[in-house]
Write an enzyme that holds these catalytic residues in place. Structure first.
Site, mmCIF file in Angstrom:
data_model
loop_
_atom_site.group_PDB
_atom_site.id
_atom_site.type_symbol
_atom_site.label_atom_id
_atom_site.label_comp_id
_atom_site.label_asym_id
_atom_site.label_seq_id
_atom_site.Cartn_x
_atom_site.Cartn_y
_atom_site.Cartn_z
ATOM 1 N N PHE A 70 1.063 -1.521 -0.118
ATOM 2 C CA PHE A 70 0.471 -0.032 -0.175
ATOM 3 C C PHE A 70 1.028 1.321 0.336
ATOM 4 O O PHE A 70 0.298 2.489 -0.528
ATOM 5 C CB PHE A 70 -0.766 0.095 1.137
ATOM 6 C CG PHE A 70 -0.381 0.959 2.402
ATOM 7 C CD1 PHE A 70 -0.780 1.492 2.910
ATOM 8 C CD2 PHE A 70 0.198 -0.035 3.134
ATOM 9 C CE1 PHE A 70 -0.115 2.297 4.036
ATOM 10 C CE2 PHE A 70 0.514 0.268 4.706
ATOM 11 C CZ PHE A 70 0.501 1.459 5.126
ATOM 12 N N THR A 71 2.129 1.442 0.624
ATOM 13 C CA THR A 71 2.902 2.201 0.242
ATOM 14 C C THR A 71 3.229 3.097 -1.240
ATOM 15 O O THR A 71 3.204 4.194 -1.170
ATOM 16 C CB THR A 71 4.548 2.433 1.086
ATOM 17 O OG1 THR A 71 5.334 0.676 0.090
ATOM 18 C CG2 THR A 71 4.309 2.083 2.959
#
Length: 146
Positions: A79-80
């Site tokens: 998700f980063t």
């Protein structure tokens, strides 16, 4: 949807001290899913991943896809990749799709890859993972479906 694609000699994913997935020669795809992403984005990224000609042919030219080269694909949710670092020093994750929705697109992406006949392994969605890989080249590409 963002895919960070790395050509690898080998890769593995470890969760809580246990190796849960590993591949030999192939591609590792770190995938970031954003709020606006759809199944169309996932399908586009899957097709691009399988057909991207980033493996060398007999003449040493990048002319073969992972499928042509007999490689495997490992998918790792990250998700980063949806993080925004433009303001300040702390990334904002406002663009990231909520995990419950993102997991559905993550699974759709994996199924789209498997439907091409390629061997697909994966990390563990929403888990803290140690990803070990040997980048071959190095060869790394970022694909954004927008």
């Amino acid at each position: 949807m963002t895919g960070l694609i790395q050509r690898v000699k080998r890769a593995s994913v470890e969760v809580e001290g246990n190796i849960v997935s590993e591949i030999g020669k192939g591609i590792v795809v770190f995938i970031g899913i954003e709020k606006e992403d759809t199944e169309k984005d996932a399908q586009y990224l899957a097709n691009k991943t399988v057909n991207l000609r980033i493996f060398e042919d007999s003449l040493g030219k990048m002319n073969l896809s992972v499928k042509d080269a007999g490689g495997e694909v490992m998918v790792v949710s990250e998700f980063t990749l949806a993080g925004d670092c433009k303001k300040g020093n702390r990334p904002s994750f406002d663009r990231a799709m909520p995990p419950e929705e993102a997991e559905k697109l993550y699974r759709y992406f994996i199924e789209a890859l498997k439907n091409t006949g390629i061997s697909v392994k994966e990390g563990v969605f929403r888990s803290y993972m140690h990803v070990c890989l040997v980048n071959d080249g190095p060869v790394t590409f970022i694909i954004n479906t927008r």
